[in-house]
Design a protein around this motif. Sequence first.
Motif, short mmCIF file in Angstrom:
data_model
loop_
_atom_site.label_atom_id
_atom_site.label_comp_id
_atom_site.label_asym_id
_atom_site.label_seq_id
_atom_site.Cartn_x
_atom_site.Cartn_y
_atom_site.Cartn_z
N THR A 1 46.45 -8.09 52.05
CA THR A 1 45.07 -8.49 51.76
C THR A 1 44.69 -8.14 50.33
OG1 THR A 1 44.59 -8.00 54.09
CG2 THR A 1 42.70 -8.42 52.64
N ILE B 1 40.84 -12.30 55.26
CA ILE B 1 40.16 -11.65 56.40
C ILE B 1 39.56 -12.71 57.32
CG2 ILE B 1 38.22 -10.15 57.03
CD1 ILE B 1 38.82 -8.61 54.40
N ASP C 1 45.50 -3.56 59.73
CA ASP C 1 45.79 -3.82 58.32
C ASP C 1 45.94 -2.51 57.56
OD1 ASP C 1 45.94 -4.69 55.71
OD2 ASP C 1 44.10 -5.87 55.75
N GLU D 1 46.24 -1.01 54.33
CA GLU D 1 45.93 -1.61 53.05
C GLU D 1 45.97 -0.59 51.92
OE1 GLU D 1 46.29 -4.44 51.26
OE2 GLU D 1 45.68 -5.13 53.26
#
Length: 236
Positions: free
Chosen positions: A109, A118, A133, A135
């Motif tokens: 992302t 998203i 996720d 991230e």
Amino acid sequence: MDYPTLLARLGEGSAHPGGFQATKELITQISFPRGTKILEAGCGTGRTACYLASLGCNVTAIDRNKDMIHKALNRAKISNLPVRIVQADATSIPFPDETFDAVFTESVTAFTQGSSAIHEYWRVLKPKGVLYDRELAFARTLTMVQKKKLQSFYGLQHMRTVPEWLKLMSNSRFHKYSASAFSKIKQQANDNDSLRIIDHELFTKPDAVAMMMKNERLMSKFSNVMGSTVITAWKA
């Protein structure tokens, strides 16, 4: 050559914070039931997708880099695991609405613009589906100069603190979401990926060697502020 292509040619299957050990720990915590329909967004060389398939999950994996897709297909074939692998971007996932029980993604992302990925994660999840996720996150807000350095080399679009990730999630259509505390990047243990295929010719190319050295310098420079968070989001 861009950074993702360098990783692909190096056969790197777990370049995200914490490496493959962190991936396995997160999957153990989640404990997906057998048969869970999972989309892995940004599968790289297919290491995580194959691991999830080995646990009995029904796995579809996407990546936008053709070299990554080639190596992911090769890994799945050698492993004799039924992973569906498709070249596609996380911002434009080529599957119908409400297809998957879960979306699993790591440090993907951050490389996409805005909140498009998203929205796509939300779209392809079934009702009550969950996004996991891991991230890339930062301990503090970076300066514009720092952001430009990271963006120009890695192609990063999001260089967010944990609260900044949560703010982005607040604008999404997810029913509920949370994020773990910031975790600094730890020194990875020796990681033996027996199916890793390295393009050794890279080490004879000055531009590729220069990219590897620059990566090391940037990782060292930002080691005190760079880390990760695990975002979990539920669709109503």
